[in-house]
Design an enzyme around this catalytic site. Structure first.
Site, PDB file in Angstrom:
ATOM      1  CG  ASP A  77      -2.079  -0.812   1.202  1.00  0.00           C
ATOM      2  OD1 ASP A  77      -2.986  -0.446   0.453  1.00  0.00           O
ATOM      3  OD2 ASP A  77      -2.108  -1.858   1.883  1.00  0.00           O
ATOM      4  CG  ASP A  78      -1.814   3.686   0.885  1.00  0.00           C
ATOM      5  OD1 ASP A  78      -2.188   3.132  -0.152  1.00  0.00           O
ATOM      6  OD2 ASP A  78      -2.586   4.026   1.786  1.00  0.00           O
ATOM      7  CB  CYS A 119      -6.639   0.447  -2.276  1.00  0.00           C
ATOM      8  SG  CYS A 119      -5.454   0.993  -1.073  1.00  0.00           S
ATOM      9  CE  LYS A 172      -5.861  -2.451   0.778  1.00  0.00           C
ATOM     10  NZ  LYS A 172      -5.369  -1.183   1.333  1.00  0.00           N
ATOM     11  CG  HIS A 174      -9.601  -2.372  -0.920  1.00  0.00           C
ATOM     12  ND1 HIS A 174      -8.924  -1.308  -0.395  1.00  0.00           N
ATOM     13  CD2 HIS A 174     -10.916  -2.098  -0.719  1.00  0.00           C
ATOM     14  CE1 HIS A 174      -9.772  -0.423   0.097  1.00  0.00           C
ATOM     15  NE2 HIS A 174     -10.990  -0.886  -0.077  1.00  0.00           N
ATOM     16  CG  ASP A 347      -1.909   0.173  -3.348  1.00  0.00           C
ATOM     17  OD1 ASP A 347      -1.128   1.008  -2.816  1.00  0.00           O
ATOM     18  OD2 ASP A 347      -2.993  -0.150  -2.841  1.00  0.00           O
ATOM     19  CG  ASN A 348      -2.649   3.849  -3.855  1.00  0.00           C
ATOM     20  OD1 ASN A 348      -3.500   2.964  -3.940  1.00  0.00           O
ATOM     21  ND2 ASN A 348      -2.225   4.290  -2.686  1.00  0.00           N
TER      22      ASN A 348
END
Lengths: 571, 571
Positions: A77-78, A119, A172, A174, A347-348
């Site tokens: 993530d992130d 996400c 994850k 999502h 992912d971002n």
């Protein structure tokens, strides 16, 4: 001075060779975004020549190992571009990921990997090779939004599975809470997945701790009874934190919301599952594809600190890092490193809006949800000893959807990519194996929600929203000179405004022929073998249709529409 | 995980050993900033042990080469930390400096080199080892400000000159236009210098071009005659672009304002002068110290582009870069590389306010003139084959004033450092030769103009100005977690507020014992051998004292005071 010129000299315009190359793979060529054809018309001939060489190389490798290459795709993530893979920048941030940095040094550290800005969008994009605008996965999925990934979307697991790959998903997802979106229904042989993000961990006793660190705590159980709280339906705890299932088999709840020890155990178990899945397929002599998308954090502070930073993300990365070393060692020790492509990426961009400590802008402006570079440029690296040359830092543009098409190429599974829809992902095998300047993409369409927000073409960027109208807005940026997008200029606009207009027009006209679809809607959590009573309740309509005068099915559908209307521009 | 712990285990508190170590160098110890003594009380013992080893190493080197080490200090303008020395970041910015990056790779790439926030301040600081608040050089010097560096300031050239070094200055001084501030009067044997910045180049026909790129053009000659312009005294062209002179010899104007070809030629000549000065002293077997502070740009676009960026700074760096390779080759070829310390660095952050294209924030927020990290953190690297280990990226804090004290140590010239004033520079020989975590500084006092604006202590930073009063301001930052200083938090403030208060108090109380001085004032451009008539006019009072009723000498002095009052916070 720059090695990107290297690729250019091989590029010649030859429409005949182009058509031949496209049709030589399959009777029907893959349908791509309109912009791709502009590039193909100019470079198709040299691409075809490159492909011949690449295919010989891949054939020789298959000859040597007996299977097409294995693929391990790790995505977390992130994380802002630069946060891993460049040791100097980590020193400035007070943490270190020596194993991830080593993987980057032994392989390819992408400097312009673009993703979708959040996400759900990003995960849908990489799994289908399509911008979420194509399949409706345009919003970050939260509980009781009644939606998820459509069953008629064709995932990477389905494409590679048809080509004989063993497929697994850990971590994850999502991608929704409705049954058709379950990972074991989307092509994976084995799956342990979270239908949402990390927020369910706050539904436990740790919510109190988290509330002191994060802007809000969401556990209704820690609040006193509110005499004005008339609608208990807003306080449901029926949703699920982690699910598991095998293809064709039943689905079970593995971790409940609020079960922090269970959550942490599952984080560790996913590492073991990944290594075991590798071992099993080595034994069975099957090529494998693993989407291991670890959580890294729990939205609750780790009880002890492993980094000087102490940020949630940095702590998570430092804890995850040794596994990357373990994975490389494991692949080498088993003699399959040269037949295994490992991709590591985020992912971002960082969750700068409403995020936990440590998630801040660094090199680029903007964060998760934003159309600014900070929202959509992530750290990403590829490792494939013997096939990918060490120490590379390509400055080329690559988009996460390209992994879909690239993995299909190296797996020999291109024929299983559907031809009835637009595939945004471009085959980047040449970039992986030939290196800097061999990308087949110089553009990115940037959507936030359903809004077409910005376009990148090479060094230029144009915003379509958020600025003053007309020339006063001057929403044109030169990304070499203005990396943080703070000096919009009319000058780059003078030469590119018309080009950007045409580019958007053909992108949208092509959509008329291959229309976008909406997300799938439905009631959540159906057919969970060990469903709790509150989960069963949550999987049913909240009211008997005789209790309310309106059409509850229409409401359900409209709820989905609302989700789509609400775009998240972030800034 | 982090090698900085390495240094820590050697640090023990021993006040006795500390006093011994301080007095063993000279009868009277150097007077340092109050904060230094807090660190020395804790680490003096291990520092003394390190110094013994370092001095043995330096003695062995002197034995081998016959002279103490040569020093080449190259410092250019307005560059954000990360802009050179980290190739990945240069790719993102569309340019490349392979030679500078090689120098960094063969030596030490500092990640936390702090400077003063603007040119004049920074150059005064590094040349005197003192914050400009100590000697009044607190403002960016422009024409007709009637001031400059005091003759009673002791410069690096004077300290090293007394120790037998041949000294030279080439490039941009920006330390005033009054006679006592001339570089050949400040200790340099040879000097070719600019008294201001690059703006004088705009006083030529190119002003028109520059006016299209920069916010303003300053050449009065290109404007039509203004019927309301009553005071021609505001349009003088008498100032000087480049001067030259030798110690004890006459001073001449070398390049006039507006002479762009002359300016460019001088930029190239300074490279030749540097190499020739090296050759001459090799022949004479003399150690040398060269302050080569190149201009890189002319505030007028280069006629052709050498970089994808095209930014003024990036173009300048790309053009300057080959010289760095040439210099390294030259030193190696002459067998003195192992006896020559080369320092490359910028003088302050990018000129984001009113600057030319390409000067933007990258990693850090803020630019030239700001107390934010972006204003005061610069790229900096040290190269000394055989003495400085290759490939190092120390995360330690170092301040540009430290070069003064460090150069004096390695030159054996510590005894020539004056003992009657505060020297802010700390001896960092141990950081250079022992590496990461061996800095003797964990703090920076940050002044903008005469305003004490911010304090850095380790990972923490406090602002003293610019925020809301009281706790609402919460002007406390954790630089690991919030590299861009956008999330002021009360939490780092809770543990550090009192500490910062004491730190500032002792810093200021110590000033009462060793008071600050004002800049020197006077009429500019006196005693220039080839002075033009308009320069001679500019070197005299604008009015006969009988023409005006007020005391013109009082006005001159007051003019200087105004300069000091006007602080430049930048944000």
């Amino acid at each position: 001075m720059f090695s990107q010129y290297r690729g250019f000299i091989h590029r010649f315009v030859s429409l005949g060779a182009l058509l031949f190359a496209a049709t030589s793979v399959s009777a029907k060529p893959i349908v791509q975004d309109a912009e791709f054809y502009i590039l193909k018309a100019q470079h198709g001939d040299s691409w075809a020549k490159q492909d011949d060489e690449l295919n010989q190389k891949l054939a020789a490798l298959k000859e040597k190992f007996g299977t097409p290459p294995n693929i391990v795709h790790i995505m977390w993530d992130d994380t802002p571009m630069g946060e891993v893979g460049i040791p100097e920048l980590q020193k400035l941030r007070g943490f270190s990921t020596p194993n991830i940095n080593q993987l980057a040094a032994e392989g390819m550290n992408f400097l312009r990997m673009y993703t979708e800005p959040s996400c759900t969008q990003s995960r849908a994009a990489v799994l289908t090779g399509r911008h979420p605008i194509r399949n409706g996965m345009t919003q970050v999925g939260f509980p009781y939004e009644y939606g998820g990934l459509r069953k008629d979307e064709v995932t990477m697991a389905e494409v590679l599975g048809k080509a004989g790959y063993a497929t697994a998903f850990y971590g994850k997802a999502h991608l929704g809470d409705i049954e058709q979106s379950y990972m074991n229904k989307q092509g994976f042989d084995e799956a342990v997945w979270e239908p949402y993000n990390q927020f369910p961990v706050i539904y436990g006793p740790q919510a109190e701790i988290a509330g002191g660190v994060l802007p809000t705590s969401t556990n209704p159980e820690i609040y006193p009874e509110d005499p004005y709280d008339m609608d208990k339906g807003w306080r449901t705890l029926g949703h699920v934190a982690v699910m598991e299932g095998k293809k064709g088999g039943p689905v079970r709840e593995l971790v409940q919301p609020g079960d922090l020890p269970g959550w942490y155990k599952n984080m560790e178990d996913n590492k073991t599952r990944t290594l075991s899945f590798i071992d099993k397929n080595i034994e069975e002599k099957k090529p494998f594809y693993i989407a291991y998308w670890p959580e890294l954090i729990a939205f609750v502070p780790f009880p002890e600190r492993k980094t000087l930073s102490g940020g949630f993300l940095q702590e998570g990365l430092a804890r995850f890092d040794p596994f990357v070393g373990q994975l490389m060692t494991h692949l080498k020790a088993n003699g399959i490193a040269e037949n295994t492509l490992v991709i590591l990426m985020a992912d971002n961009g960082p969750m700068t809006h409403n995020g936990p400590p440590g998630m801040v802008e660094t090199l680029y402006r903007g964060g998760k949800g934003d159309y600014l570079e900070g929202g959509i440029r992530v750290p990403a690296m590829a490792w494939w000893p013997g096939m990918i040359e060490a120490g590379q830092t390509p400055g080329d543009i690559i988009h996460e959807t390209d992994l879909f098409t690239t993995f299909a190429h190296i797996a020999g599974a291109q024929k299983y990519i559907p031809r009835d829809r637009i595939i945004d992902g471009i085959d980047q095998t040449s970039l992986l194996l030939n290196g800097d300047s061999f990308s087949r993409r110089d553009y990115v369409h940037i959507y936030t929600g359903e809004t077409y927000a910005a376009t990148v073409k090479g060094r230029f960027k144009r915003r379509w929203v958020g600025d003053l109208p007309g020339l006063s807005g001057a929403s044109f940026y030169d990304l070499y000179n203005d990396t943080r997008e703070v000096q919009p200029k009319m000058l780059p606009g003078f030469t590119t405004k018309g080009m950007f207009n045409s580019m958007r027009a053909r992108h949208e006209i092509w959509m008329e022929k291959y229309p976008n679809k909406k997300m799938a809607y439905g009631l959540p959590f159906t057919n969970i073998e060990n469903a709790r009573p509150e989960t069963i309740k949550a999987s049913q309509p909240r009211f008997d249709k005789n209790e309310v005068p309106f059409d509850i099915e229409k409401v359900l559908k409209k709820t989905g529409d609302y989700g789509i209307i609400e775009a998240d521009w972030g800034i």
